[in-house]
Design a protein around this motif. Structure first.
Motif, PDB file in Angstrom:
ATOM      1  N   ARG A 132       0.840  -1.201   0.000  1.00  0.00           N
ATOM      2  CA  ARG A 132       0.000   0.000   0.000  1.00  0.00           C
ATOM      3  C   ARG A 132       0.876   1.252   0.000  1.00  0.00           C
ATOM      4  O   ARG A 132       0.610   2.216  -0.692  1.00  0.00           O
ATOM      5  N   GLU A 136       0.817   4.166  -2.661  1.00  0.00           N
ATOM      6  CA  GLU A 136       0.520   5.555  -2.300  1.00  0.00           C
ATOM      7  C   GLU A 136       1.585   6.514  -2.828  1.00  0.00           C
ATOM      8  O   GLU A 136       1.290   7.650  -3.184  1.00  0.00           O
ATOM      9  N   ALA A 146      -7.289  12.408  -5.463  1.00  0.00           N
ATOM     10  CA  ALA A 146      -8.723  12.684  -5.494  1.00  0.00           C
ATOM     11  C   ALA A 146      -9.515  11.558  -6.148  1.00  0.00           C
ATOM     12  O   ALA A 146     -10.735  11.493  -6.000  1.00  0.00           O
ATOM     13  N   ARG A 148      -8.584   8.247  -5.852  1.00  0.00           N
ATOM     14  CA  ARG A 148      -8.138   7.005  -5.222  1.00  0.00           C
ATOM     15  C   ARG A 148      -9.276   5.996  -5.084  1.00  0.00           C
ATOM     16  O   ARG A 148      -9.140   4.840  -5.455  1.00  0.00           O
ATOM     17  N   ASP A 199       9.027  13.053 -14.680  1.00  0.00           N
ATOM     18  CA  ASP A 199       9.272  12.814 -13.252  1.00  0.00           C
ATOM     19  C   ASP A 199       9.682  11.370 -12.992  1.00  0.00           C
ATOM     20  O   ASP A 199      10.619  11.099 -12.242  1.00  0.00           O
ATOM     21  N   GLU A 202      13.173  10.825 -14.291  1.00  0.00           N
ATOM     22  CA  GLU A 202      14.188  11.486 -13.466  1.00  0.00           C
ATOM     23  C   GLU A 202      14.339  10.815 -12.109  1.00  0.00           C
ATOM     24  O   GLU A 202      15.420  10.545 -11.641  1.00  0.00           O
TER      25      GLU A 202
ATOM     26  N   ASP B  35      -2.125  12.251   4.221  1.00  0.00           N
ATOM     27  CA  ASP B  35      -1.037  11.979   3.308  1.00  0.00           C
ATOM     28  C   ASP B  35      -1.013  10.467   3.125  1.00  0.00           C
ATOM     29  O   ASP B  35      -1.322   9.738   4.055  1.00  0.00           O
ATOM     30  N   TYR B  36      -0.658   9.995   1.957  1.00  0.00           N
ATOM     31  CA  TYR B  36      -0.678   8.560   1.698  1.00  0.00           C
ATOM     32  C   TYR B  36      -2.057   7.975   1.999  1.00  0.00           C
ATOM     33  O   TYR B  36      -2.180   6.811   2.363  1.00  0.00           O
ATOM     34  N   GLY B  37      -3.097   8.804   1.930  1.00  0.00           N
ATOM     35  CA  GLY B  37      -4.450   8.296   2.151  1.00  0.00           C
ATOM     36  C   GLY B  37      -4.803   8.076   3.603  1.00  0.00           C
ATOM     37  O   GLY B  37      -5.888   7.613   3.902  1.00  0.00           O
ATOM     38  N   ARG B 147       8.843  17.447  -5.031  1.00  0.00           N
ATOM     39  CA  ARG B 147       8.480  16.847  -6.292  1.00  0.00           C
ATOM     40  C   ARG B 147       8.922  17.695  -7.487  1.00  0.00           C
ATOM     41  O   ARG B 147       8.578  18.857  -7.588  1.00  0.00           O
ATOM     42  N   GLY B 148       9.669  17.086  -8.391  1.00  0.00           N
ATOM     43  CA  GLY B 148      10.094  17.783  -9.602  1.00  0.00           C
ATOM     44  C   GLY B 148      11.303  18.682  -9.383  1.00  0.00           C
ATOM     45  O   GLY B 148      11.879  19.207 -10.321  1.00  0.00           O
ATOM     46  N   TRP B 150      13.983  17.628  -7.656  1.00  0.00           N
ATOM     47  CA  TRP B 150      15.087  16.744  -7.275  1.00  0.00           C
ATOM     48  C   TRP B 150      16.402  17.151  -7.891  1.00  0.00           C
ATOM     49  O   TRP B 150      17.451  17.038  -7.292  1.00  0.00           O
ATOM     50  N   PHE B 151      16.338  17.611  -9.137  1.00  0.00           N
ATOM     51  CA  PHE B 151      17.597  17.854  -9.835  1.00  0.00           C
ATOM     52  C   PHE B 151      17.828  19.329 -10.116  1.00  0.00           C
ATOM     53  O   PHE B 151      18.597  19.682 -10.984  1.00  0.00           O
ATOM     54  N   GLU B 262      -5.753  16.491   2.136  1.00  0.00           N
ATOM     55  CA  GLU B 262      -4.653  15.929   1.349  1.00  0.00           C
ATOM     56  C   GLU B 262      -4.296  16.861   0.193  1.00  0.00           C
ATOM     57  O   GLU B 262      -3.139  17.132  -0.065  1.00  0.00           O
ATOM     58  N   LYS B 263      -5.337  17.326  -0.482  1.00  0.00           N
ATOM     59  CA  LYS B 263      -5.164  18.252  -1.607  1.00  0.00           C
ATOM     60  C   LYS B 263      -6.419  19.108  -1.638  1.00  0.00           C
ATOM     61  O   LYS B 263      -7.460  18.665  -1.166  1.00  0.00           O
ATOM     62  N   GLU B 265      -8.404  19.473  -3.901  1.00  0.00           N
ATOM     63  CA  GLU B 265      -9.518  18.806  -4.591  1.00  0.00           C
ATOM     64  C   GLU B 265     -10.080  17.608  -3.811  1.00  0.00           C
ATOM     65  O   GLU B 265     -11.108  17.052  -4.199  1.00  0.00           O
ATOM     66  N   THR B 266      -9.438  17.204  -2.735  1.00  0.00           N
ATOM     67  CA  THR B 266      -9.959  16.064  -1.979  1.00  0.00           C
ATOM     68  C   THR B 266     -10.774  16.502  -0.760  1.00  0.00           C
ATOM     69  O   THR B 266     -11.205  15.673   0.018  1.00  0.00           O
ATOM     70  N   ARG B 620      -3.416  29.769 -19.830  1.00  0.00           N
ATOM     71  CA  ARG B 620      -2.578  29.400 -18.690  1.00  0.00           C
ATOM     72  C   ARG B 620      -1.089  29.562 -18.963  1.00  0.00           C
ATOM     73  O   ARG B 620      -0.324  29.867 -18.081  1.00  0.00           O
TER      74      ARG B 620
END
Lengths: 256, 637
Positions: A132, A136, A146, A148, A199, A202, B35-37, B147-148, B150-151, B262-263, B265-266, B620
């Motif tokens: 899990r 996740e 959203a 899930r 992503d 990378e 987080d992680y549900g 996120r994104g 990293w480098f 979580e977000k 939208e959630t 956008r």
């Protein structure tokens, strides 16, 4: 970019009766690269992927991966070796939630036995938690929080494609084969998908073989491109060279 | 200000945090973040630890007392920690809405002289990196979602975890520094900058002190005694003062258990998990919640629709009796009990309101009809009135809710109505001034009172809000009217998302430009098997215009004769904050809209039937395009 070869296709030929789908194709996927495969409809792009993951049995040639010829091993074991794919037409369990679709994709990684599963404690419990957690991570990476618990059948097309990409990823692949992941998407969805692919590449160092018709995307995100036409590889090289290659312009890109 | 028992000396937010860490330590949850549900918990000890590490990290990078940090992101624990960290060591925080475009962000960072920026993720970091050279005072950009990133190898950016590591190392060398600085904090120190959303002109940075924020929480508690450890959902942006008061200050003072979705939208799913006791939504969110309820009910089975309608009738009857102060008879009470159990409770569960004690609304006025609806389904929604500059001013009291008012002023809040009808305030919540803008500060402070710029009146102890002073409009016949009054009532329709009403000396009658609610009108059209392609197409359909006409006629029937809408246009596009038609809190920007659609207005007053429109739209990715189409004018008798 390391030059180590991850997957090597040698002299691959595939025929359906008299129709030659692939003719003596040589191609190398380097470790950690995004390789674009382009070409007109019917050029043999999907056939190439189908050979790699064992759907089709080509008449000639070898596909070398980890010192093995993947053509000689059964199709269902190829994903266990680290090659996952998505399909041009989404192939998911439409009656299950996104989460369950992803969980089901990890079935071959399950170590515990039937008895332990029956009582669901100890090893099986610990392992389920690990699965899990991995899923996740992928949900987060692909921004699927959203959806899930949404039933896949109720999701719009763009999101189903995302679930499918997620399913390929949770198998912890070293090589990811993507068959038109952006077909039928709007600009915004394409942008998201392109970002996800970058992503993944990378962050996890996954090598990607990408079939796509949107030239803007292919030119932007791939390291190298191979062009197929009527089953022949007519060109191979970095995006810039491909864009200027007369044979490719003639066969596929057309003149601006 | 009055301090509560046992809290003497706790006159800044960081001091409160320290107290909570001592009191509760690892035994009491302070925050939950999904987080992680799953819901991850942070105890007061964890929170205080993070605040301390971040503060030391900032100090190690050269943060000085009086420095400002800008924070741009969603509601996350990291926002709270970073802000508290800066406040602990004598700094102030500037909150920025996550959807601000780079030019807006640069204005906030530059104007506030921020030395550090906390940015949530790659998207926000990129905004700053684009303009980094233009910000010489900026020392570091810190992000909390890698996120994104990293480098990214730019030296200017840093992961918050790395900052905390630096902080822990620095703490070893200076073990006493943090607590010393924290103790030096005074209640009159600036805690936050809140940039006024600026319906007019450039945003102004209102400076608020710890005292201002603490006052506001204490004021709220006069009417709603929050209990410690009640669940609170942090949802509105902390760039808005109200979240600073409830989430950041109230969370530490009461203390509350703050929950982070979580977000964004959630939220609809997450809120059901939490069932918060206290909810704060902007007026627009309540409106969209009401229309969601209405649409979902209409979408369900005929039996359910029937039950809902009967239940609503019963509930309205009960409310009416309550409002009149009549005794509620036994049969009605029984019926209400039955329907509350069978209809409203499941409904409240659906939207996460099972444990809710109070729901606040503020930001823009909300229609009385809608407030009645929420009370009917058992949600204790209250108007909360405040301004960025004067924090909280008035609130509805339980059992004394008059929908048309904005409640009763808090104790300790002195209110005066000027001769011109403006609301003037004197309380502990009134801000210090606008940053680097003494002229504007002088304009709003006169005779010791803060001038709100809002027109209002006092009615039997209740404050009634009319409109912004400069938006009360004199009609050509000399009568005054408030466009907002009509707008709120129009927006109560599930089919209207936004609306702007026009009138004035140069206009012979009142007119309106409407935005249809694409989802709801789209559903309405689908049910009638109407085909349409885009928003533009749908908005001009004859059936839709008739639908809107019905809504406008209904609202007209409650407006005084001179304020009735005589012509309206269903606009071919939605008002958009990116095109400067709305503020980030979705308030209408009247002047830009009037200027932008002057051809439509000219058409309406010129009695034309159709008007050709051409409008610039910003995509956008920053490109700009033109949309050409035709809108149809609808006239009413």
């Amino acid at each position: 970019m390391p030059e180590e070869i991850h997957l090597k296709i040698e002299g691959l030929s595939l025929a359906f009766g008299n129709l030659l789908a692939l003719q003596n194709v040589h191609l190398e996927l380097k470790k950690g690269e995004i390789l674009g495969i382009i070409g007109p409809n019917g050029a043999g792009k999907t056939c190439l992927l189908n050979c790699i993951n064992g759907f089709y049995k080509p008449q000639q040639g070898r596909i070398l991966y980890k010192n093995k010829d993947v053509l000689k091993i059964p199709a269902h074991t190829i994903s266990q070796l680290g090659i996952s794919r998505t399909f041009q037409n989404v192939e998911l369990y439409t009656g299950l939630s996104s989460l369950d679709n992803l969980l089901a994709a990890r079935h071959h990684l399950i170590q515990y036995g039937l008895l332990s599963a029956l009582f669901h404690f100890g090893r099986s419990n610990r392992e389920e938690i690990e699965h899990r957690r991995y899923i996740e991570d992928i949900i987060k990476l692909l921004e699927m929080e959203a959806i899930r618990d949404h039933i896949v059948g109720s999701l719009p097309y763009g999101l189903r494609k995302r679930v499918e990409l997620g399913r390929a990823l949770v198998q912890e692949p070293e090589i990811l084969l993507l068959d038109e992941p952006m077909a039928g998407m709007n600009v915004e969805e394409k942008e998201d998908m392109a970002r996800f692919i970058l992503d993944i590449n990378e962050l996890k160092g996954t090598s990607v073989m990408l079939i796509e018709h949107d030239m803007g995307v292919v030119m932007d995100i791939t390291h190298r491109i191979a062009v197929l036409d009527f089953g022949n590889k007519i060109a191979e090289g970095p995006p810039k060279a491909i864009r200027e290659n007369p044979a490719v312009i003639n066969a596929y890109l057309g003149k601006a | 200000m009055e301090t509560r028992k046992g809290q003497e000396g706790l006159d800044t937010i960081p001091k409160l945090l320290r107290q909570r860490a001592i009191e509760y330590g690892p035994h009491q949850i302070a925050m939950r973040k999904k987080d992680y549900g799953i819901w991850n918990e942070y105890t007061w000890q964890d929170v205080y630890g993070h605040v301390k590490d971040i503060a030391y990290g900032l100090l190690s990078l050269g943060f000085e007392k009086g420095d400002k940090i800008t924070i741009i992101g969603d509601n996350d624990p990291e926002w709270f920690w970073a802000e508290w960290a800066a406040q602990s060591i004598g700094g102030a925080a500037v909150g920025v809405y996550i959807d601000c475009i780079p030019s807006e962000v640069i204005f906030y960072v530059e104007h506030s002289d921020s030395t550090f920026v906390f940015a949530r993720d790659q998207e926000q970091v990129d905004k700053i990196l684009q303009i980094y050279e233009q910000l010489p005072k900026l020392k570091k950009v810190i992000y909390w979602d890698p996120r994104g990133l990293w480098f990214y190898d730019q030296a200017q950016i840093m992961d918050i975890q790395r900052l905390e590591e630096l902080g822990r190392a620095y703490a070893k060398e200076h073990p006493e520094l943090f607590e010393n600085l924290l103790r030096q904090g005074r209640t009159e120190d600036i805690a936050v900058f809140c940039y006024t959303s600026g319906t007019t002109g450039r945003p102004k940075g209102a400076m608020l002190t710890h005292r201002n924020l603490l006052y506001a929480v204490e004021a709220l508690r006069q009417y709603n005694p929050f209990l410690p450890m009640e669940n609170y959902l942090s949802y509105i942006s902390p760039a808005w003062l109200t979240e600073q008061i409830l989430g950041l200050c109230g969370g530490a003072l009461v203390p509350l258990i703050t929950h982070f979705p979580e977000k964004p939208e959630t939220v609809q799913v997450d809120i059901r998990d939490i069932a918060p006791h206290i909810i704060f939504y902007g007026a627009r969110l309540w409106e969209s919640l009401a229309s969601t309820i209405q649409v979902k009910i209409t979408d369900s089975t005929p039996l359910k629709v029937f039950f809902y309608n009967v239940a609503l009738k019963v509930s309205y009857k009960r409310l009416e009796a309550k409002e009149k102060g009549e005794r509620i008879g036994f049969p009605l009470r029984l019926l209400y009990f039955f329907f509350d159990f069978t209809v409203f409770r499941p409904l409240r569960d659906r939207i996460g309101f099972t444990k809710n004690k109070v729901g606040y609304t503020a930001g823009a006025a909300i229609s009385p009809d809608m407030m009645r609806l929420f009370h009917a389904i058992g949600i204790n929604i209250k108007n909360l009135y405040g301004t960025t500059e004067a924090s909280l001013i008035s609130l509805h009291k339980d059992n004394e809710i008059r929908y048309e008012t904005i409640g009763v002023p808090f104790d300790g809040c002195e209110i005066k109505i000027s001769e011109g009808g403006e609301i003037l305030i004197k309380n502990d919540g009134v801000f210090v001034g606008y940053y680097k803008n003494p002229e504007e500060t002088a304009k709003v402070f006169k005779d010791g009172y803060y001038h709100t710029g809002d027109a209002g009146l006092l009615d039997k102890g209740h404050l009634v809000y009319l409109d912004r002073m400069d938006e009360m409009i004199e009609l050509s016949d000399g009568k005054r009217f408030s466009p907002q009054y009509a707008e709120i009532r129009l927006r109560f329709s599930p089919y209207i998302k936004d609306v702007m009403v026009f009138g004035g000396e140069d206009k012979p009658f009142v007119s309106a430009i409407l935005n249809i609610d694409y989802d709801n009108v789209g559903k309405w059209a689908e049910k009638r098997k109407m085909t349409y392609t885009t928003y533009t197409d749908l908005s001009q359909k004859e059936e839709i215009r008739e639908l809107l006409r019905g809504v406008v006629e209904h609202v007209n029937s409650v407006l005084p004769e001179h304020a009735r809408i005589k012509a309206f246009v269903s606009l071919h596009k939605e008002f958009d904050p990116d095109e400067a038609e709305l503020t980030r809190t979705r308030k209408l920007k009247r002047k830009p809209i009037e200027e932008r659609y002057k051809e439509i207005l000219a058409g309406m007053y010129g009695k034309r039937e159709t008007i050709k429109v051409e409008s610039q739209v910003a995509y956008r990715d920053g490109r700009v395009g033109l949309v050409r189409t035709e809108v149809i004018v609808n006239y009413l008798n």
